[in-house]
Design an enzyme around this catalytic site. Structure first.
Site, PDB file in Angstrom:
ATOM      1  N   CYS A  43       0.827  -1.214   0.000  1.00 31.45           N
ATOM      2  CA  CYS A  43       0.000   0.000   0.000  1.00 31.45           C
ATOM      3  C   CYS A  43       0.861   1.263   0.000  1.00 31.45           C
ATOM      4  O   CYS A  43       0.669   2.159  -0.815  1.00 31.45           O
ATOM      5  CB  CYS A  43      -0.937  -0.006   1.200  1.00 31.45           C
ATOM      6  SG  CYS A  43      -1.847   1.533   1.361  1.00 31.45           S
ATOM      7  N   CYS A  48      -1.414   1.704  -3.106  1.00 32.79           N
ATOM      8  CA  CYS A  48      -2.400   2.785  -2.925  1.00 32.79           C
ATOM      9  C   CYS A  48      -1.795   4.183  -2.881  1.00 32.79           C
ATOM     10  O   CYS A  48      -2.297   5.097  -3.543  1.00 32.79           O
ATOM     11  CB  CYS A  48      -3.172   2.590  -1.619  1.00 32.79           C
ATOM     12  SG  CYS A  48      -3.471   0.907  -1.139  1.00 32.79           S
ATOM     13  N   LYS A  51       0.127   5.313  -6.093  1.00 40.81           N
ATOM     14  CA  LYS A  51      -0.921   5.336  -7.131  1.00 40.81           C
ATOM     15  C   LYS A  51      -1.774   6.586  -7.019  1.00 40.81           C
ATOM     16  O   LYS A  51      -2.036   7.281  -8.005  1.00 40.81           O
ATOM     17  CB  LYS A  51      -1.775   4.063  -6.995  1.00 40.81           C
ATOM     18  CG  LYS A  51      -2.910   3.868  -7.974  1.00 40.81           C
ATOM     19  CD  LYS A  51      -4.203   4.547  -7.601  1.00 40.81           C
ATOM     20  CE  LYS A  51      -4.747   4.236  -6.247  1.00 40.81           C
ATOM     21  NZ  LYS A  51      -5.304   2.924  -6.075  1.00 40.81           N
ATOM     22  N   TYR A 180      -9.362  -3.306 -10.872  1.00 39.31           N
ATOM     23  CA  TYR A 180      -8.924  -2.058 -10.231  1.00 39.31           C
ATOM     24  C   TYR A 180      -7.665  -1.474 -10.891  1.00 39.31           C
ATOM     25  O   TYR A 180      -7.631  -0.315 -11.282  1.00 39.31           O
ATOM     26  CB  TYR A 180      -8.541  -2.328  -8.773  1.00 39.31           C
ATOM     27  CG  TYR A 180      -9.655  -2.489  -7.785  1.00 39.31           C
ATOM     28  CD1 TYR A 180     -10.050  -1.430  -6.984  1.00 39.31           C
ATOM     29  CD2 TYR A 180     -10.277  -3.713  -7.593  1.00 39.31           C
ATOM     30  CE1 TYR A 180     -11.040  -1.574  -6.016  1.00 39.31           C
ATOM     31  CE2 TYR A 180     -11.272  -3.875  -6.625  1.00 39.31           C
ATOM     32  CZ  TYR A 180     -11.643  -2.803  -5.851  1.00 39.31           C
ATOM     33  OH  TYR A 180     -12.614  -2.945  -4.902  1.00 39.31           O
ATOM     34  N   GLU A 184      -7.379   1.891 -13.161  1.00 37.50           N
ATOM     35  CA  GLU A 184      -6.727   3.058 -12.549  1.00 37.50           C
ATOM     36  C   GLU A 184      -5.516   3.510 -13.371  1.00 37.50           C
ATOM     37  O   GLU A 184      -5.344   4.704 -13.639  1.00 37.50           O
ATOM     38  CB  GLU A 184      -6.308   2.727 -11.105  1.00 37.50           C
ATOM     39  CG  GLU A 184      -7.511   2.567 -10.190  1.00 37.50           C
ATOM     40  CD  GLU A 184      -7.181   2.258  -8.744  1.00 37.50           C
ATOM     41  OE1 GLU A 184      -8.075   2.418  -7.901  1.00 37.50           O
ATOM     42  OE2 GLU A 184      -6.044   1.856  -8.442  1.00 37.50           O
ATOM     43  N   HIS A 439     -26.845  22.386  -0.824  1.00 34.56           N
ATOM     44  CA  HIS A 439     -26.865  22.938  -2.175  1.00 34.56           C
ATOM     45  C   HIS A 439     -25.815  24.028  -2.352  1.00 34.56           C
ATOM     46  O   HIS A 439     -25.625  24.809  -1.419  1.00 34.56           O
ATOM     47  CB  HIS A 439     -28.264  23.511  -2.438  1.00 34.56           C
ATOM     48  CG  HIS A 439     -28.472  23.933  -3.849  1.00 34.56           C
ATOM     49  ND1 HIS A 439     -28.582  23.026  -4.879  1.00 34.56           N
ATOM     50  CD2 HIS A 439     -28.563  25.166  -4.385  1.00 34.56           C
ATOM     51  CE1 HIS A 439     -28.739  23.692  -6.005  1.00 34.56           C
ATOM     52  NE2 HIS A 439     -28.730  24.994  -5.742  1.00 34.56           N
ATOM     53  N   GLU A 444     -25.978  16.167  -3.089  1.00 34.44           N
ATOM     54  CA  GLU A 444     -27.364  16.395  -2.673  1.00 34.44           C
ATOM     55  C   GLU A 444     -28.326  15.457  -3.388  1.00 34.44           C
ATOM     56  O   GLU A 444     -29.415  15.164  -2.900  1.00 34.44           O
ATOM     57  CB  GLU A 444     -27.785  17.854  -2.872  1.00 34.44           C
ATOM     58  CG  GLU A 444     -27.845  18.312  -4.312  1.00 34.44           C
ATOM     59  CD  GLU A 444     -28.186  19.804  -4.426  1.00 34.44           C
ATOM     60  OE1 GLU A 444     -29.237  20.214  -3.903  1.00 34.44           O
ATOM     61  OE2 GLU A 444     -27.394  20.557  -5.029  1.00 34.44           O
TER      62      GLU A 444
HETATM   63  P1  NDP Z   1      -8.584  -7.518 -10.125  1.00 31.16           P
HETATM   64  O1  NDP Z   1      -8.948  -8.831  -9.578  1.00 31.16           O
HETATM   65  O2  NDP Z   1      -9.328  -6.312  -9.693  1.00 31.16           O
HETATM   66  O3  NDP Z   1      -8.650  -7.562 -11.704  1.00 31.16           O
HETATM   67  C1  NDP Z   1      -7.959  -8.529 -12.438  1.00 31.16           C
HETATM   68  C2  NDP Z   1      -8.398  -8.396 -13.879  1.00 31.16           C
HETATM   69  O4  NDP Z   1      -7.601  -9.246 -14.695  1.00 31.16           O
HETATM   70  C3  NDP Z   1      -9.844  -8.792 -14.077  1.00 31.16           C
HETATM   71  O5  NDP Z   1     -10.423  -7.910 -14.995  1.00 31.16           O
HETATM   72  C4  NDP Z   1      -9.718 -10.192 -14.657  1.00 31.16           C
HETATM   73  O6  NDP Z   1     -10.760 -10.524 -15.521  1.00 31.16           O
HETATM   74  C5  NDP Z   1      -8.448 -10.075 -15.471  1.00 31.16           C
HETATM   75  N1  NDP Z   1      -7.767 -11.350 -15.657  1.00 31.16           N
HETATM   76  C6  NDP Z   1      -7.541 -12.298 -14.746  1.00 31.16           C
HETATM   77  N2  NDP Z   1      -6.875 -13.327 -15.287  1.00 31.16           N
HETATM   78  C7  NDP Z   1      -6.668 -13.016 -16.581  1.00 31.16           C
HETATM   79  C8  NDP Z   1      -6.031 -13.674 -17.662  1.00 31.16           C
HETATM   80  N3  NDP Z   1      -5.468 -14.864 -17.521  1.00 31.16           N
HETATM   81  N4  NDP Z   1      -6.006 -13.041 -18.867  1.00 31.16           N
HETATM   82  C9  NDP Z   1      -6.557 -11.825 -19.023  1.00 31.16           C
HETATM   83  N5  NDP Z   1      -7.178 -11.159 -18.040  1.00 31.16           N
HETATM   84  C10 NDP Z   1      -7.234 -11.744 -16.838  1.00 31.16           C
HETATM   85  O7  NDP Z   1      -7.016  -7.402  -9.838  1.00 31.16           O
HETATM   86  P2  NDP Z   1      -6.044  -6.154  -9.822  1.00 31.16           P
HETATM   87  O8  NDP Z   1      -4.710  -6.690 -10.145  1.00 31.16           O
HETATM   88  O9  NDP Z   1      -6.574  -5.030 -10.633  1.00 31.16           O
HETATM   89  O10 NDP Z   1      -6.074  -5.727  -8.307  1.00 31.16           O
HETATM   90  C11 NDP Z   1      -5.780  -6.705  -7.304  1.00 31.16           C
HETATM   91  C12 NDP Z   1      -6.506  -6.390  -6.043  1.00 31.16           C
HETATM   92  O11 NDP Z   1      -5.865  -5.297  -5.412  1.00 31.16           O
HETATM   93  C13 NDP Z   1      -7.937  -5.936  -6.248  1.00 31.16           C
HETATM   94  O12 NDP Z   1      -8.826  -7.000  -6.307  1.00 31.16           O
HETATM   95  C14 NDP Z   1      -8.169  -5.086  -5.042  1.00 31.16           C
HETATM   96  O13 NDP Z   1      -8.586  -5.939  -4.003  1.00 31.16           O
HETATM   97  C15 NDP Z   1      -6.820  -4.499  -4.745  1.00 31.16           C
HETATM   98  N6  NDP Z   1      -6.721  -3.112  -5.246  1.00 31.16           N
HETATM   99  C16 NDP Z   1      -7.524  -2.167  -4.718  1.00 31.16           C
HETATM  100  C17 NDP Z   1      -7.468  -0.873  -5.157  1.00 31.16           C
HETATM  101  C18 NDP Z   1      -8.379   0.142  -4.553  1.00 31.16           C
HETATM  102  O14 NDP Z   1      -8.917  -0.108  -3.489  1.00 31.16           O
HETATM  103  N7  NDP Z   1      -8.621   1.266  -5.220  1.00 31.16           N
HETATM  104  C19 NDP Z   1      -6.542  -0.454  -6.190  1.00 31.16           C
HETATM  105  C20 NDP Z   1      -5.745  -1.535  -6.717  1.00 31.16           C
HETATM  106  C21 NDP Z   1      -5.848  -2.810  -6.244  1.00 31.16           C
HETATM  107  P3  NDP Z   1     -12.209 -10.976 -14.960  1.00 31.16           P
HETATM  108  O15 NDP Z   1     -12.868  -9.730 -14.498  1.00 31.16           O
HETATM  109  O16 NDP Z   1     -12.848 -11.559 -16.151  1.00 31.16           O
HETATM  110  O17 NDP Z   1     -11.949 -11.960 -13.875  1.00 31.16           O
END
Ligand code: NDP
Length: 457
Positions: A43, A48, A51, A180, A184, A439, A444
């Site tokens: 983080c 976080c 980022k 995510y 982002e 407002h 709101e």
């Molecule tokens: P996520 O789980 O959010 O997203 C992973 C993405 O990769 C999904 O769209 C998934 O598709 C896709 N994917 C998975 N496997 C494959 C593959 N083999 N080929 C192509 N695409 C694939 O993971 P992130 O890495 O973005 O983030 C990890 C975690 O970190 C998050 O779940 C969250 O908990 C945390 N995080 C939180 C943030 C915040 O609070 N703002 C910011 C960044 C991270 P599908 O949707 O189809 O499964």
């Protein structure tokens, strides 16, 4: 005199590990913590915090344009990636120092070393080539981004770990994923002026969120000029020289780019930790199996945070670490409450979400009422931007309880933190409506939506 060197030894000084260690020490435990990279964890060091600093930097890319409608002229605007990275690094160094100081002030011993488990009470410190013993061991090693190694040329792409240290800002980026990190970073790069193409294997990005959130973010990304390719994955990444890569997609198309960015998820960091030496069982996805008190299948070993793959968010890891310390070192068995956790995606505009998505509510409740609005925020009447804001409230039609709230628009994260208090407290839609609007704000709308949404026939 205890037969152990420590009452608690924590592996991993990220959000969960630090909170647990400090609290345990404050309750009188003798605590040691090992960290192989930098104190603060994902983080603070490469997640976080940096980022969000990048998001702020990127938002200026839009603000200069928006300002013109308000009378400003912003000519010869320049951006220095180097300056952003240097300033970001200084801030991360500062936070890293604070984390180290806080641990030391609590009396925790810090070991700059990779640590592995030798048996249920013994940790091996690789950098010092020695063992330490502890009555309890807490594994808080987090997770790590993965790349699809079955793809030829997969190692030509980077992950979020490297994105924070790029020497230069590329002019073109291809991002894999629709979660995510993918969303982002696609928005960050776009705001900084890069051409961006996002490649997602499914149809609806951010598919764990309410469908209206997914649609709205998709639309806003396209409006900003991000090319979103759905139902496609990488087939191959090819080095075509001059620092350029060619990405071959499963739909037959090819994209030439300066940067390939894998954002296809993160995996629990349990590899080569020696967990098997102590009989700690893993789930199918390599996460440590734990009970409601974060205890693993071995009595002396606990785990908190992303390494357990429950809800992978910093504040949740902190809660789990605190609950562990309460349970084990303050004689106060405490479980973490996972209901109504607010979530934000720092896309541009951002997402704020708490509670049930519409499809989740419909699966569990008989009568679900939806209130939603989609409007052009006041700021953009003069900025000229076509950006729109979406707000949605999901209500149990029988009890009138607000089950969920979802916002896409400026300050959505800030709003949802406050709304989450009301939603978690179980307030009704009538109680929302009873609150006088403030407002002129966008928020709101949350207390003035009176008409139930009826889908067009
Ligand atoms: P996520 O789980 O959010 O997203 C992973 C993405 O990769 C999904 O769209 C998934 O598709 C896709 N994917 C998975 N496997 C494959 C593959 N083999 N080929 C192509 N695409 C694939 O993971 P992130 O890495 O973005 O983030 C990890 C975690 O970190 C998050 O779940 C969250 O908990 C945390 N995080 C939180 C943030 C915040 O609070 N703002 C910011 C960044 C991270 P599908 O949707 O189809 O499964």
């Amino acid at each position: 005199m205890s037969k152990f060197d420590y009452d608690l030894f924590t592996i991993g000084a990220g959000s969960g590990g630090v909170r647990a260690s400090r609290m345990a020490a404050n309750y009188g435990a003798r605590v040691g913590v090992a960290e192989e990279y930098r104190v603060g964890g994902t983080c603070v060091i490469r997640g976080c915090v940096p980022k969000k600093l990048f998001v702020y930097a990127s938002e200026y890319g839009h603000s200069f344009k928006d300002a013109e409608g308000f009378g400003w002229t912003a000519e010869n605007v320049n951006f220095s990636w180097r300056k952003l990275i240097d300033n970001k690094d200084n801030e991360i160094d500062r936070l890293n120092g604070i984390y180290i100081r806080n641990l030391k002030n609590s009396g925790v011993d810090i070991f700059q070393s990779r640590a592995t488990i030798k048996d249920e009470y013994t940790v091996h410190l690789e950098a010092e080539n020695r063992d330490v013993t502890a009555k309890k061991i807490l594994v808080a090693t987090g997770g790590a981004p993965w790349t699809d190694e079955s793809i030829k040329g997969h190692d030509l792409g980077i992950t979020s770990n490297e994105a924070f240290h790029l020497d230069e800002l590329p002019s073109h980026v291809v991002v894999a994923g629709g979660g995510y990190i993918a969303i982002e970073f696609a928005c960050i790069f776009r705001g900084l002026g890069c051409e961006v193409c996002l490649v997602y294997r499914g149809e609806d990005i951010l598919r764990y969120f309410d469908a209206d959130v997914s649609t709205q973010v998709h639309r806003e990304m396209q409006r900003q000029g991000i090319r979103v390719v759905t139902q496609a994955v990488f087939d191959e990444i090819e080095d075509i020289g001059g620092g350029q890569k060619r990405v071959h997609l499963s739909n037959g198309s090819k994209i030439d780019t300066g940067l390939v960015f894998w954002a296809v998820g993160r995996k629990p960091a349990t590899q080569n930790l020696g967990l098997e030496n102590a009989g700690v069982e893993l789930a199918e996805n390599d996460a440590i199996k734990v009970d409601n008190y974060s205890k693993s299948t071995t009595d002396s070993i606990y785990a908190v945070g992303d390494v357990t793959d429950r809800v992978n968010l910093t504040p949740v890891a902190i809660r789990e670490g605190a609950a562990f310390a309460e349970t084990c070192f303050n004689n106060n068995p405490t479980k973490t409450d996972y209901r109504f956790i607010p979530k934000a995606v720092f896309s541009q505009p951002p997402v704020g979400s708490v509670g049930y998505a519409e499809h989740e509510a419909r699966a569990e409740y008989k009568n679900v009422d939806i209130y939603k609005t989609d409007f052009r925020p006041m700021k953009h009447t003069l900025s000229g931007s076509e950006e729109r804001m979406m707000m949605k409230i999901v209500v149990d039609g029988d009890s009138d309880r607000v089950l969920g709230c979802h916002i896409v628009g400026d300050d959505a994260g800030e709003m949802i933190q406050c709304i989450a208090i009301a939603v978690k407290a179980g307030l009704t839609k009538a109680q929302f409506d009873d609150t006088v609007a403030l407002h002129p704000t966008a928020a709101e709308e949350l207390v003035t939506m009176r008409e139930k949404y009826k889908p067009a026939d």
